[in-house]
Design an enzyme around this catalytic site. Structure first.
Site, PDB file in Angstrom:
ATOM      1  N   ILE A 183       0.442   7.050  -9.690  1.00 27.71           N
ATOM      2  CA  ILE A 183      -0.054   6.609 -10.999  1.00 27.71           C
ATOM      3  C   ILE A 183      -1.442   5.973 -10.887  1.00 27.71           C
ATOM      4  CG2 ILE A 183       2.242   6.332 -11.969  1.00 27.71           C
ATOM      5  CD1 ILE A 183       2.004   3.319 -11.498  1.00 27.71           C
ATOM      6  N   GLY A 184      -1.988   5.954  -9.683  1.00 27.69           N
ATOM      7  CA  GLY A 184      -3.346   5.437  -9.526  1.00 27.69           C
ATOM      8  C   GLY A 184      -3.675   4.718  -8.234  1.00 27.69           C
ATOM      9  N   LYS A 230       3.464  -3.624   3.417  1.00 29.19           N
ATOM     10  CA  LYS A 230       4.372  -3.820   2.280  1.00 29.19           C
ATOM     11  C   LYS A 230       3.590  -3.827   0.975  1.00 29.19           C
ATOM     12  CE  LYS A 230       4.884  -8.617   3.890  1.00 29.19           C
ATOM     13  NZ  LYS A 230       5.797  -9.643   4.375  1.00 29.19           N
ATOM     14  N   GLY A 254       1.053  -3.773  -5.427  1.00 29.81           N
ATOM     15  CA  GLY A 254       0.798  -3.534  -6.847  1.00 29.81           C
ATOM     16  C   GLY A 254       1.215  -4.675  -7.745  1.00 29.81           C
ATOM     17  N   GLU A 255       2.361  -5.266  -7.475  1.00 33.92           N
ATOM     18  CA  GLU A 255       2.861  -6.334  -8.357  1.00 33.92           C
ATOM     19  C   GLU A 255       2.172  -7.668  -8.062  1.00 33.92           C
ATOM     20  OE1 GLU A 255       5.211  -4.706 -10.269  1.00 33.92           O
ATOM     21  OE2 GLU A 255       5.272  -3.053  -8.831  1.00 33.92           O
ATOM     22  N   PRO A 286      -8.174   0.397   3.162  1.00 33.66           N
ATOM     23  CA  PRO A 286      -8.870  -0.781   2.633  1.00 33.66           C
ATOM     24  C   PRO A 286      -9.512  -0.552   1.266  1.00 33.66           C
ATOM     25  CG  PRO A 286      -9.948   0.056   4.639  1.00 33.66           C
ATOM     26  CD  PRO A 286      -8.673   0.815   4.482  1.00 33.66           C
ATOM     27  N   ARG A 300       0.212  -5.095   6.872  1.00 36.40           N
ATOM     28  CA  ARG A 300      -0.955  -4.355   7.342  1.00 36.40           C
ATOM     29  C   ARG A 300      -1.592  -3.589   6.184  1.00 36.40           C
ATOM     30  NH1 ARG A 300      -0.263   1.139  10.410  1.00 36.40           N
ATOM     31  NH2 ARG A 300      -2.447   1.739  10.494  1.00 36.40           N
ATOM     32  N   ILE A 301      -2.923  -3.569   6.146  1.00 34.99           N
ATOM     33  CA  ILE A 301      -3.640  -2.814   5.121  1.00 34.99           C
ATOM     34  C   ILE A 301      -3.918  -1.414   5.646  1.00 34.99           C
ATOM     35  CG2 ILE A 301      -5.726  -2.701   3.699  1.00 34.99           C
ATOM     36  CD1 ILE A 301      -3.694  -4.977   3.021  1.00 34.99           C
ATOM     37  N   THR A 354      -8.729   1.580  -1.270  1.00 29.63           N
ATOM     38  CA  THR A 354      -7.819   1.647  -2.413  1.00 29.63           C
ATOM     39  C   THR A 354      -7.003   0.361  -2.549  1.00 29.63           C
ATOM     40  OG1 THR A 354      -6.218   2.805  -1.020  1.00 29.63           O
ATOM     41  CG2 THR A 354      -7.646   4.163  -2.395  1.00 29.63           C
TER      42      THR A 354
END
Lengths: 727, 214
Positions: free
Chosen positions: A474-475, A684, A687-688, A615, A611-612, A617
């Site tokens: 969704i993005g 992990k 988005g939220e 980077p 962990r990213i 997005t």
């Protein structure tokens, strides 16, 4: 700030907007080549337009469709009088028991449950003709008295789920504490309003076979729901959703308009395209429910929490019991011996609410983190200091250790980023060029779940790796993150990897919701790549290279491809650990004392989400959450006229979302420490947490600037101006 | 970026109107004939042939030069440029977000100026040069603004992106990209619900400071 160990964080460079690989599907998006659900040139396509109810509650008496039927180009006008019955709707009811609650059954009966509920579908050969003919449909109703006001009816709220009450230690222990904050908070209903309108194209390929191009956050869920509703085999339902123009929770279920288009396609025996209007986006695809909350917090004079009591009443519809659980955050954000909470709901004559970004916790965090800020002023303790005094080293709710928690690092990084040392504890004491300046912060937390996911990984003869799974994007940039994981695991460049998604033909993946995709599908991609690599190493024997030439090996073994299908799911760690992602938001605001205008001066958001992976997005996701949180804090509010039970600002001119002029540069900072206990990739969800807590950070900064505590969002200028000074 | 491949100049608007007018007169004559014979007219109405007559009037010829390609179309006067692009020419890069000029997703260039194509009727654009997101790149070579959006991640879901990019190009051309504050102000007609605004501003600033002709 001396309590934060300075050596815990290193000054790793944080990404700028241009750092890191760009999106794998970015070129399609900047050239207009990316196809969203309503954009497929399906042969024989016709257009559907819905007619909505003009009353809020009651029954349909009659619907005159003659004029509409005779309008040029019209193929069908469908209402409950002439609609084929949806088999999945026809549930036997027990006369002795109350009706089972569930989604609105479109064109099934004469019941009107909310204003704007679809009562007719007009299908014509062009969009213009369908739209005009829809205006000719004349429905008559028998209206009944409706209720759409939450505040006046709080006493009628009910607890409908088992998990709505929570108790740890002594009930209402806060009341016995020396320092107490006890306040009520109101969060208005917020609407997802993704830029892409909800839309689908529905085509029946045979009597029991259908293809839909649909806006959905989960192609597999949409597939199984359609199969259940129309009593057809799951494999006969094909769902395409390659690009989704935002959703934020609004596309997690099959809504009445989707069923309507499928019915319509059956009636006219042609593919039907149905695109909701923007006004329908406010009523027909959910929203964050209007919620009342009350919090009581007690602390010792030194700032140790004694007790938290947190109650909430959220709005739902009369036909579905939707509860987002806003008070759950108070169970585990801080170490506090006594906590009791409840989540109640109140059914009103409105369309059902649904999950919206940061569901539950975004609502609860506004109240809890506002109350904690208020407590810090009463105690005269720095708000970060207060949080550190009550830092939870283990999960206060379950007693389990955290799988990974670096929140102290996040506090430190954010405080440095915003320049927290410049904050004055005394509210309303700093001005700059005639504006009041204030600093605020707030934390956010969200459960870090991992769902089952399956990935099919195929190495083709030319050395291209194809990964397939039925996830939507969704993005956030799912494909980009998955390609990054595969590239690292397989030791091949990203441009040799293709990630296929958004098709129900692919192996199972969860819905894109609840910040689970990187953890769930990312782990599955990692494991599939590892399995595939192992298969290659078996071919070439022991001691194979770490970065084999896959194309060469295939050729040597006369193989056209090598494939694995790998299942992945959470394991024993679920019982062992409490698993969360954390965020901390810092803002400084300028408030004009004459006009009450709030300007964001600086925003710094820190994510502790393992962990990213990608980077660029990840940074965009954090910024995007912050922007939506700023909207929640300062402008977003769906307003009902309770006399008519109808929204008065169901458009983007009157329902304000942030625009470019509202948003300064936003600094996204990542703690970027892998959570080694949660999954094989250490990443992990983000988005939220990007949104959760942001509204409180803004409200807290506004208080620091003005000395005015706003507990009913949004913080519009009228709530800040001292009107008495003008008279 | 004027399209170098643009076809020869379209017929003047006057000729267009003459065309429409001729059609109108022809159709009027038919109506007059119907009107002079009351009985058949009543019958026509009863059989809903009046709808058919109306249908004949509903379409007007429109010539749109889109991304350098001339399209001779017959459209209803109420059809918006947005819906014509998306539904009749299959140029779906231009997005529908609100149909009320409130979101900017449908931004295109008409004779070089940015407009909301949802608030522009197709007939209003007849004879004009329209550039959509699909016409911005030169073949495989992306427009500098497209490159900058890609580099600075000026989007997430990508749905508002075509409108943002068309608006951004116009923003520089208009001379409204001289500072971060000015860019924010002149880009505020384009909503991005994913909240990519800071990245969009960065992209525009890079193109502006790069000095390339946009």
């Amino acid at each position: 700030m001396s309590t934060i160990n300075k050596s815990m964080t290193d000054n790793k460079k944080q990404p700028s907007s241009s750092d890191g690989p760009s999106r794998v599907d970015g070129r399609l998006k900047v050239t207009g080549a990316a196809k969203y659900s309503a954009e497929f040139a399906v042969k024989g396509l016709v257009y559907g337009v819905l007619v909505g109810s003009t009353i809020t509650k009651g029954k349909i008496k009659s619907i005159d469709i003659k004029k509409a039927e005779h309008a040029p180009g019209v193929l069908a006008v469908i209402t409950h009088f002439n609609s084929p019955k949806v088999p999945g709707y026809q549930v036997a009811t027990d006369p002795g028991k109350p009706a089972v609650k569930g989604p609105v059954k479109v064109f099934n009966d004469d019941q009107i449950l909310y204003n704007g509920q679809p009562v007719a579908l007009v299908i014509a050969d062009t969009f213009e003709r369908a739209l005009f003919a829809a205006s000719l449909v004349n429905a008559q109703y028998i209206a009944e008295k409706h209720i759409t006001n939450l505040k006046d009816n709080l006493g009628k709220a009910v607890a409908t789920h088992d998990d709505t009450e929570y108790k740890r230690g002594i009930v209402d222990a806060y009341k016995s504490a020396p320092i107490i904050v006890e306040q009520e908070y109101m969060l208005p209903s917020e609407v997802h309003n993704p830029m892409e309108l909800h839309a689908l194209i529905a085509r029946w390929d045979a009597a029991d076979k259908i293809t839909v191009w649909d806006k959905t956050q989960g192609v597999k869920d949409t597939q199984s729901n359609i199969a259940k509703l129309f009593h057809i085999p799951v494999e006969n339902v094909q769902v395409h959703s390659k690009f989704v123009g935002g959703a934020f929770g609004s596309a997690l279920q099959v809504w009445p308009h989707e069923v309507a288009a499928i019915i319509g396609a059956k009636v006219v025996k042609r593919p039907v395209k149905l695109v909701l209007g923007r006004a329908d986006m406010f009523t027909s695809v959910g929203y964050r429910p209007l919620t009342w909350q009350k919090i009581g917090i007690g602390a010792t004079a030194e700032g140790r929490l004694v007790g938290i009591t947190h109650h909430a009443v959220g709005q739902t519809s009369t036909y579905e019991d939707f509860a987002e659980g806003p008070t759950d955050i108070s169970r585990s954000l801080y170490a506090c011996p006594n906590v009791n909470s409840s989540n109640k709901i109140l059914g009103l004559d409105v369309g059902s609410p649904t999950w919206m970004r940061g569901p539950g916790d975004a609502t609860g965090a506004f109240a809890l983190e506002s109350a904690l800020d208020e407590l810090s002023y009463k105690l005269n303790i720095d708000p970060i200091e207060l949080r550190l005094k009550n830092y939870a080293e283990t999960d206060p709710e379950s007693g389990k250790p955290f799988s990974g928690k670096n929140l102290k690092d996040a506090y430190k990084l954010g405080a440095e980023g915003i320049g927290w040392k410049n904050r004055k504890q005394e509210a309303g004491s700093v001005t700059r060029d005639g504006w009041l300046l204030g600093y605020g912060m707030s934390g956010g937390v969200f459960g870090a779940d991992r769902e089952p996911a399956t990935v099919k990984a195929t190495m083709l003869a030319d050395g291209t790796l194809v990964l397939q799974t039925a996830v939507s994007d969704i993005g956030p940039g799912t494909g980009t993150a998955m390609v990054a994981i595969a590239s690292e695991t397989m030791g091949i460049p990203a441009h040799q990897i293709r990630f296929d998604l958004g098709d129900s033909l692919y192996p199972n993946a969860p819905q894109q919701g609840g910040s689970t995709i990187t953890s769930s599908v990312g782990s599955a991609v990692y494991m599939a790549c590892r399995d595939l690599k192992e298969k290659f190493q078996q071919l070439i024997g022991n001691g194979g290279e770490d970065k084999p030439n896959y194309a060469k090996i295939l050729k040597q073994h006369n193989l056209t491809q090598l494939q694995v299908v790998t299942d992945s799911k959470a394991g024993a760690e679920v019982d062992k650990y409490a698993m969360y992602s954390w965020s901390v938001h810092f803002v400084s605001v300028l408030v004009n004392p004459a006009t009450g205008v709030v300007k964001l001066n600086k925003v710094v958001c820190v994510a502790d989400s393992g962990r990213i992976i990608s980077p660029k997005t990840a940074r965009s996701q954090v910024i995007g959450g912050a922007v939506m949180g700023i909207g929640m804090a300062l402008m977003e509010e769906a307003i009902f006229d309770d006399r008519y039970g109808r929204l008065i600002n169901n458009n983007l001119a009157d329902y304000h979302v942030p625009v470019s002029a509202d948003i300064p540069q936003i600094e996204a900072i990542f703690v970027n420490k892998p959570d080694i206990n949660i999954n094989p990739i250490g990443a992990k969800g983000m988005g939220e947490i990007a949104l959760i807590g942001m509204a409180a950070a803004v409200a807290n900064a506004v208080y620091n600037a003005t000395g005015k505590r706003i507990r009913n969002l949004p913080i519009t200028p009228d709530k800040l101006v001292d009107w008495t000074a003008l008279t | 970026m004027e399209n170098k491949n643009a076809h020869s100049k379209p017929e003047s608007e006057l000729e267009e109107k003459d065309n429409s007018r001729r059609n109108f007169l022809k159709q009027s004559a038919f109506i007059t004939a119907v009107a002079l014979t009351p009985a058949p007219a009543v019958k026509a109405a009863a059989m809903h042939l009046d709808e058919k007559i109306a249908e004949a009037f509903e379409k007007v010829p429109v010539k749109l030069e889109v991304n350098g390609v001339m399209h001779n179309l017959s459209v209803e006067p109420r059809a918006t440029l947005l819906d014509i692009l998306r539904e009749q020419i299959d140029l779906t890069g231009t997005k529908k977000g609100c149909d009320h000029g409130q979101c900017g997703a449908c931004t295109v260039h008409v004779d070089g100026h940015r407009v909301n194509s949802c608030l522009t009727l197709g007939v209003m654009a007849s004879g004009k040069k329209i550039t959509t997101i699909e016409g911005l790149a030169k073949g495989e070579e992306l427009h500098p603004m497209q490159e900058a959006f890609l580099k600075h991640d000026g989007f997430q879901c990508g749905y508002c992106t075509p409108g943002q990019i068309m608006s951004a190009v116009a923003c520089i051309r208009e001379g409204h990209a001289n500072s971060e504050t000015e860019i924010r102000e002149y880009m505020s007609g384009n909503i991005c619900r994913c909240g990519a605004y800071p990245n969009i501003v960065n992209a525009i600033q890079e193109v502006k400071s790069g000095g390339q002709i946009v």
